[in-house]
Enzyme design. Structure first.
Site, PDB file in Angstrom:
ATOM      1  CG  ASP A 178      -2.021   1.003   1.159  1.00 54.46           C
ATOM      2  OD1 ASP A 178      -1.734   2.204   0.979  1.00 54.46           O
ATOM      3  OD2 ASP A 178      -3.190   0.606   1.298  1.00 54.46           O
ATOM      4  CB  ILE A 179       1.190   4.255  -2.163  1.00 51.52           C
ATOM      5  CG1 ILE A 179      -0.263   4.712  -2.313  1.00 51.52           C
ATOM      6  CG2 ILE A 179       1.653   3.455  -3.363  1.00 51.52           C
ATOM      7  CD1 ILE A 179      -0.473   5.693  -3.454  1.00 51.52           C
ATOM      8  CG  ASN A 184     -12.742  -1.362   3.707  1.00 57.50           C
ATOM      9  OD1 ASN A 184     -12.939  -1.807   4.824  1.00 57.50           O
ATOM     10  ND2 ASN A 184     -11.619  -0.741   3.392  1.00 57.50           N
ATOM     11  CD  GLU A 219     -10.244   5.411   0.775  1.00 60.83           C
ATOM     12  OE1 GLU A 219      -9.152   5.389   0.165  1.00 60.83           O
ATOM     13  OE2 GLU A 219     -10.363   5.863   1.923  1.00 60.83           O
ATOM     14  CB  VAL A 220     -10.092   1.391  -5.351  1.00 65.01           C
ATOM     15  CG1 VAL A 220      -9.816   0.998  -6.798  1.00 65.01           C
ATOM     16  CG2 VAL A 220      -9.086   2.441  -4.888  1.00 65.01           C
ATOM     17  CG  HIS A 263      -8.994  -3.282  -2.466  1.00 68.59           C
ATOM     18  ND1 HIS A 263     -10.097  -2.644  -3.005  1.00 68.59           N
ATOM     19  CD2 HIS A 263      -8.612  -2.522  -1.415  1.00 68.59           C
ATOM     20  CE1 HIS A 263     -10.353  -1.549  -2.316  1.00 68.59           C
ATOM     21  NE2 HIS A 263      -9.468  -1.451  -1.330  1.00 68.59           N
ATOM     22  CG  HIS A 301      -6.757  -2.997   3.078  1.00 68.86           C
ATOM     23  ND1 HIS A 301      -6.063  -1.859   2.755  1.00 68.86           N
ATOM     24  CD2 HIS A 301      -7.994  -2.863   2.528  1.00 68.86           C
ATOM     25  CE1 HIS A 301      -6.846  -1.063   2.044  1.00 68.86           C
ATOM     26  NE2 HIS A 301      -8.029  -1.650   1.892  1.00 68.86           N
TER      27      HIS A 301
END
Length: 140
Positions: free
Chosen positions: A30-31, A87, A95-96, A100, A102
Site C-alpha cells: 500500500d502506498i 471494505n 475507496e476503489v 481488494h 488489506h
C-alpha cells in the site's frame, strides 16, 4: 472506459512495490500504509466488490486467502497476528471500485472498528430507539 489504479497495477501499467503475482492474484505494498506491513491483494479479474462475486470467481477468492496466508508467513506475521480486511461500498469504506483485501500487521492493531463521531451519534440514536421499543414491548 478508463482503468482504475488497481487495473493499471494488475496490467503492469502503473508502478508498484510488487509482493506477489500469479494467474489469479496480484499483491503489492500500500502506498499509504497504516501498519509496518500493509499489503493490498487483488484478484486478477476485475470484481467491483464483495457484492459482485459470482460462484465462478471461487478460484480467485480462494487464492486470495491462500496468498494472504503465504505472505503473512513470509513476513512472520503468522507468529504475532494480522488482519485481512475488505471494505464493501461507501459506508464500508471502499475507496476503489475493485475488490481488494488489506493484509495488515507488524504491530498490535487495537480495536477492530473505530467509528467517526458522526457514526457514533447514529449508533446511539439507534440504540436509544431500540431501548424505547423494548420498554414499550415489556409494558404492554
Amino acid at each position: 472506459m478508463e482503468k482504475n489504479i488497481f487495473e493499471k497495477i494488475r496490467d503492469n501499467e502503473s508502478p508498484c512495490e510488487l509482493v506477489y503475482k500469479d494467474k489469479y492474484v496480484t499483491a503489492f505494498n500500500d502506498i499509504h500504509p497504516d501498519a509496518p506491513a500493509h499489503i493490498l491483494i487483488i484478484p486478477n479479474k476485475k470484481i467491483a466488490s464483495l457484492n459482485d462475486i459470482l460462484e465462478e470467481d471461487s478460484d480467485y477468492l480462494s487464492n486470495i486467502l491462500l496468498v494472504a496466508k503465504k505472505i503473512a508467513k513470509e513476513l512472520e506475521l503468522d507468529k504475532t497476528g494480522y488482519r485481512l480486511i475488505t471494505n464493501c461500498g461507501k459506508d464500508g469504506g471502499q475507496e476503489v471500485d475493485y475488490l481488494h483485501f488489506h493484509l495488515v500487521g507488524g504491530v498490535p492493531l487495537g480495536k477492530m472498528i473505530s467509528l467517526p463521531k458522526s457514526s457514533k451519534k447514529i449508533l446511539k440514536e439507534i440504540e436509544s430507539n431500540a431501548e424505547k421499543n423494548i420498554w414499550k414491548t415489556l409494558h404492554l
